[in-house]
Design an enzyme around this catalytic site. Sequence first.
Site, short mmCIF file in Angstrom:
data_model
loop_
_atom_site.label_atom_id
_atom_site.label_comp_id
_atom_site.label_asym_id
_atom_site.label_seq_id
_atom_site.Cartn_x
_atom_site.Cartn_y
_atom_site.Cartn_z
N GLU A 41 0.78 -1.22 -0.05
CA GLU A 41 -0.14 0.08 0.17
C GLU A 41 0.89 1.40 -0.07
O GLU A 41 2.00 1.42 0.69
CB GLU A 41 -0.96 -0.11 1.30
CG GLU A 41 -1.71 1.22 1.53
CD GLU A 41 -2.42 0.98 2.96
OE1 GLU A 41 -2.07 0.07 3.55
OE2 GLU A 41 -3.50 1.61 3.07
N LYS A 113 -9.04 2.40 -1.99
CA LYS A 113 -9.49 1.88 -0.68
C LYS A 113 -10.87 2.02 -0.11
O LYS A 113 -11.03 3.26 -0.15
CB LYS A 113 -8.33 2.18 0.19
CG LYS A 113 -8.33 1.28 1.62
CD LYS A 113 -7.20 1.74 2.44
CE LYS A 113 -6.93 1.01 3.67
NZ LYS A 113 -5.92 1.35 4.44
N CYS A 148 -5.09 -3.43 2.34
CA CYS A 148 -4.92 -3.23 3.90
C CYS A 148 -6.26 -3.50 4.73
O CYS A 148 -6.79 -4.67 4.70
CB CYS A 148 -4.04 -2.19 4.28
SG CYS A 148 -3.06 -2.32 5.62
N VAL A 175 -0.18 -2.70 10.72
CA VAL A 175 0.57 -2.48 11.91
C VAL A 175 0.23 -3.22 13.07
O VAL A 175 0.44 -3.11 14.21
CB VAL A 175 0.42 -0.90 12.29
CG1 VAL A 175 1.10 0.14 11.46
CG2 VAL A 175 -1.00 -0.55 12.34
C1 ACM Z 1 -3.91 -0.10 7.17
O1 ACM Z 1 -4.99 0.06 6.56
N1 ACM Z 1 -2.95 0.48 6.50
C2 ACM Z 1 -3.71 -0.83 8.36
#
Ligand code: ACM
Length: 272
Positions: A41, A113, A148, A175
């Site tokens: 990402e 996203k 992500c 994370v």
């Molecule tokens: C994320 O969506 N970068 C944890």
Amino acid sequence: MRSLIIAVVQFEPRLGQKQSNLKKIQELTRQLKADIIVLPELCTSGYFFTSRSEVEEIAEPANTGPSADFFRELARRCNAVVIAGFAEKDHDRLFNSCLIQVPEEPLAKIYRKTHLFYKERFCFDRGDTGFFVIHDKPRDVRIGPMICYDWRFPEAARVLTLLGADIIVCPSNLVTDAWGIVMPARAIENKVYVAVANRVGKEKRDTEELLFKGNSAVYSYNGSRLAKAGPHKEEIVSAEVYPSRTRDKSFNPLNDILTDREPVHYQRLAER
Ligand code: ACM
């Protein structure tokens, strides 16, 4: 039955340093032989932005910026489908996007996203593309992108499966560790491959530091792990996959995970 090599590229992008991030990707992929290449990402820009104005400075329009040119060239050089996260600018809107560049195509498809994580809400607009699947005929593979934090919503992987994905690709800047349990479950419940390209390193803003946890991985449709990177190092890991094996969704002579669904019992609550 045709197999493909999928590679996930784990590295440490530097915040705001697009030139050196692209150079790093160039170096890492110089010898790479794969049919599908997945990068993290926001791999051209780094992650921990705290305002829209910061993202504005580095974001690029889909398909006409230097990053789009770079990934088109990478796809052609490697003769591979390239999936890579970048900050996208569309007039006054900003998206945490990934491009899916098929080498034979002049333009990449863009996924924006859907579920924004943590301070992304101060920096990006919520994605408006929805989920979709790319059918790459030359390689006979159907690729479904999510980014992500989309992983926390089982609906994302399920919708990609219903749209026909063989492989879910997930450019990430993870994370937490919870996804390591969940991703194989997404693979099993949907009978799809899942490829997670995570980044490594830390980014510090004021007093807050994010640690990105590496461990990029490829999971088979039975949940087994086919490839895994370490937690800290920049590295590329690869796996051989058989996309057509995911298309028969039965797992015994009487059960099939798609035709056994009972959507009437999911509908009312799922729409809330
Ligand atoms: C994320 O969506 N970068 C944890």
